[in-house]
Design a protein around this motif. Structure first.
Motif, PDB file in Angstrom:
ATOM      1  N   ALA A  45      33.441  33.129  30.955  1.00 44.99           N
ATOM      2  CA  ALA A  45      34.099  32.011  31.624  1.00 44.99           C
ATOM      3  C   ALA A  45      33.713  32.048  33.101  1.00 44.99           C
ATOM      4  O   ALA A  45      33.501  33.119  33.670  1.00 44.99           O
ATOM      5  N   PHE A  46      33.649  30.875  33.698  1.00 45.89           N
ATOM      6  CA  PHE A  46      33.238  30.763  35.090  1.00 45.89           C
ATOM      7  C   PHE A  46      34.302  30.002  35.877  1.00 45.89           C
ATOM      8  O   PHE A  46      34.961  29.111  35.343  1.00 45.89           O
ATOM      9  N   GLU A  47      34.442  30.383  37.158  1.00 50.92           N
ATOM     10  CA  GLU A  47      35.417  29.754  38.058  1.00 50.92           C
ATOM     11  C   GLU A  47      36.809  29.710  37.416  1.00 50.92           C
ATOM     12  O   GLU A  47      37.416  28.651  37.260  1.00 50.92           O
ATOM     13  N   VAL A  48      37.316  30.883  37.072  1.00 53.58           N
ATOM     14  CA  VAL A  48      38.599  31.010  36.383  1.00 53.58           C
ATOM     15  C   VAL A  48      39.743  30.996  37.387  1.00 53.58           C
ATOM     16  O   VAL A  48      39.679  31.640  38.432  1.00 53.58           O
ATOM     17  N   ASN A  49      40.786  30.265  37.066  1.00 53.72           N
ATOM     18  CA  ASN A  49      42.029  30.228  37.837  1.00 53.72           C
ATOM     19  C   ASN A  49      43.149  30.329  36.813  1.00 53.72           C
ATOM     20  O   ASN A  49      43.576  29.326  36.251  1.00 53.72           O
ATOM     21  N   LEU A  50      43.607  31.561  36.549  1.00 50.35           N
ATOM     22  CA  LEU A  50      44.545  31.846  35.473  1.00 50.35           C
ATOM     23  C   LEU A  50      45.931  32.116  36.032  1.00 50.35           C
ATOM     24  O   LEU A  50      46.086  32.936  36.940  1.00 50.35           O
ATOM     25  N   SER A  55      59.129  34.026  31.565  1.00 51.74           N
ATOM     26  CA  SER A  55      60.348  33.235  31.396  1.00 51.74           C
ATOM     27  C   SER A  55      60.302  31.958  32.235  1.00 51.74           C
ATOM     28  O   SER A  55      61.287  31.573  32.862  1.00 51.74           O
ATOM     29  N   GLY A  56      59.151  31.324  32.284  1.00 47.86           N
ATOM     30  CA  GLY A  56      58.992  30.067  33.005  1.00 47.86           C
ATOM     31  C   GLY A  56      58.757  30.209  34.499  1.00 47.86           C
ATOM     32  O   GLY A  56      58.556  29.222  35.195  1.00 47.86           O
ATOM     33  N   ARG A  57      58.773  31.444  35.020  1.00 44.64           N
ATOM     34  CA  ARG A  57      58.558  31.677  36.448  1.00 44.64           C
ATOM     35  C   ARG A  57      57.139  32.167  36.663  1.00 44.64           C
ATOM     36  O   ARG A  57      56.665  33.064  35.970  1.00 44.64           O
ATOM     37  N   LEU A  58      56.434  31.574  37.630  1.00 48.51           N
ATOM     38  CA  LEU A  58      55.075  31.987  37.965  1.00 48.51           C
ATOM     39  C   LEU A  58      55.122  33.373  38.594  1.00 48.51           C
ATOM     40  O   LEU A  58      55.808  33.585  39.591  1.00 48.51           O
ATOM     41  N   THR A  59      54.410  34.344  37.978  1.00 47.13           N
ATOM     42  CA  THR A  59      54.446  35.727  38.467  1.00 47.13           C
ATOM     43  C   THR A  59      53.126  36.174  39.076  1.00 47.13           C
ATOM     44  O   THR A  59      53.108  37.093  39.885  1.00 47.13           O
ATOM     45  N   ALA A  60      52.011  35.548  38.678  1.00 46.60           N
ATOM     46  CA  ALA A  60      50.712  35.954  39.206  1.00 46.60           C
ATOM     47  C   ALA A  60      49.692  34.845  38.998  1.00 46.60           C
ATOM     48  O   ALA A  60      49.808  34.036  38.074  1.00 46.60           O
ATOM     49  N   LEU A  86      43.837  38.445  43.134  1.00 51.02           N
ATOM     50  CA  LEU A  86      45.063  38.390  42.349  1.00 51.02           C
ATOM     51  C   LEU A  86      46.256  38.209  43.283  1.00 51.02           C
ATOM     52  O   LEU A  86      46.496  39.052  44.151  1.00 51.02           O
ATOM     53  N   ASP A  87      46.972  37.114  43.113  1.00 49.17           N
ATOM     54  CA  ASP A  87      48.213  36.874  43.858  1.00 49.17           C
ATOM     55  C   ASP A  87      49.372  37.290  42.961  1.00 49.17           C
ATOM     56  O   ASP A  87      49.518  36.750  41.857  1.00 49.17           O
ATOM     57  N   ILE A  88      50.177  38.247  43.433  1.00 48.50           N
ATOM     58  CA  ILE A  88      51.347  38.701  42.681  1.00 48.50           C
ATOM     59  C   ILE A  88      52.582  38.136  43.375  1.00 48.50           C
ATOM     60  O   ILE A  88      52.790  38.369  44.562  1.00 48.50           O
ATOM     61  N   GLY A  93      59.720  34.987  45.539  1.00 48.91           N
ATOM     62  CA  GLY A  93      58.636  34.062  45.843  1.00 48.91           C
ATOM     63  C   GLY A  93      57.647  34.590  46.865  1.00 48.91           C
ATOM     64  O   GLY A  93      56.749  33.860  47.283  1.00 48.91           O
ATOM     65  N   LYS A  94      57.798  35.849  47.271  1.00 47.02           N
ATOM     66  CA  LYS A  94      56.867  36.445  48.229  1.00 47.02           C
ATOM     67  C   LYS A  94      55.586  36.843  47.498  1.00 47.02           C
ATOM     68  O   LYS A  94      55.624  37.324  46.372  1.00 47.02           O
ATOM     69  N   ILE A  95      54.455  36.669  48.191  1.00 46.71           N
ATOM     70  CA  ILE A  95      53.159  36.882  47.551  1.00 46.71           C
ATOM     71  C   ILE A  95      52.457  38.102  48.144  1.00 46.71           C
ATOM     72  O   ILE A  95      52.341  38.239  49.355  1.00 46.71           O
ATOM     73  N   SER A  96      51.970  38.977  47.251  1.00 46.13           N
ATOM     74  CA  SER A  96      51.089  40.084  47.617  1.00 46.13           C
ATOM     75  C   SER A  96      49.720  39.749  47.040  1.00 46.13           C
ATOM     76  O   SER A  96      49.617  39.213  45.934  1.00 46.13           O
ATOM     77  N   VAL A  97      48.651  40.067  47.791  1.00 43.55           N
ATOM     78  CA  VAL A  97      47.298  39.700  47.375  1.00 43.55           C
ATOM     79  C   VAL A  97      46.461  40.956  47.165  1.00 43.55           C
ATOM     80  O   VAL A  97      46.406  41.830  48.030  1.00 43.55           O
TER      81      VAL A  97
END
Length: 185
Positions: A45-50, A55-60, A86-88, A93-97
């Motif tokens: 796969a190319f240019e992946v954005n996964l 439980s419906g909450r965006l985690t990464a 990878l954004d965690i 809602g705080k993001i670690s990269v």
């Protein structure tokens, strides 16, 4: 007339036999061109954005230019030859990269091996740099035996020859440390 009929019939049988002989030639040269090499991935796969949710909450959010899927192997894995970002996202809602030049994720063990300029910037402004880092997803543990450097939000700098920590970095066991600490008098 009978000789002529036998002659025509003989020619017809000969032509039919020759046609059958040439029509049964092997087509392996064409079918071999469709065969997949044993070392080839089953998918690329190319240019992946996964996006990962729990439980419906965006985690990464995982972004990568290229991923190769070798999950058909005896010990299946996915390879990220051109690195990852990878954004965690924590519960607040705080993001670690997390970034690296190369990564490989093993399906059975849940272990991710990141190599080359591994860089972690946590939501609380801690910055960690290493040559290689492992993340065990099954127990949420991060570790390395390679040298690393961390810069804490208060300016303290730590360099060491390896560490292990929980993925939130609230527990950190560092080995053979050198660094600069600022202490209030």
């Amino acid at each position: 007339m009978q000789k002529r009929t036998i002659y025509i019939l003989g020619n017809f049988v000969t032509a039919f036999a020759v046609t059958l002989f040439f029509s049964c030639q092997s087509k392996t040269s064409q079918t071999n061109s469709y065969r997949i090499d044993d070392d080839a991935p089953i998918a690329e796969a190319f240019e992946v954005n996964l996006k990962y949710t729990d439980s419906g909450r965006l985690t990464a959010v995982l972004r990568t230019p290229k991923v190769k899927d070798y999950t058909n192997k005896g010990f299946g894995y996915r390879e990220f030859p051109e690195g990852i970002v990878l954004d965690i996202i924590d519960n607040e809602g705080k993001i670690s990269v997390v970034t690296s030049d190369y990564a490989i994720s093993y399906v059975e063990t849940g272990l991710i091996d990141m190599r080359g300029n591994v860089d972690i910037k946590t939501a609380d402004s801690t910055h960690l740099m290493a040559k290689q880092l492992y993340w065990d997803q099954s127990i949420n543990w991060v570790f390395t035996d390679q040298p690393y450097k961390s810069i804490l939000p208060d300016g303290n700098v730590n360099e060491a020859d390896g560490f292990d920590a929980n993925q939130d970095f609230t527990i950190l066991n560092s080995r053979i440390n050198e660094g600069v600490m600022f202490i209030e008098e």
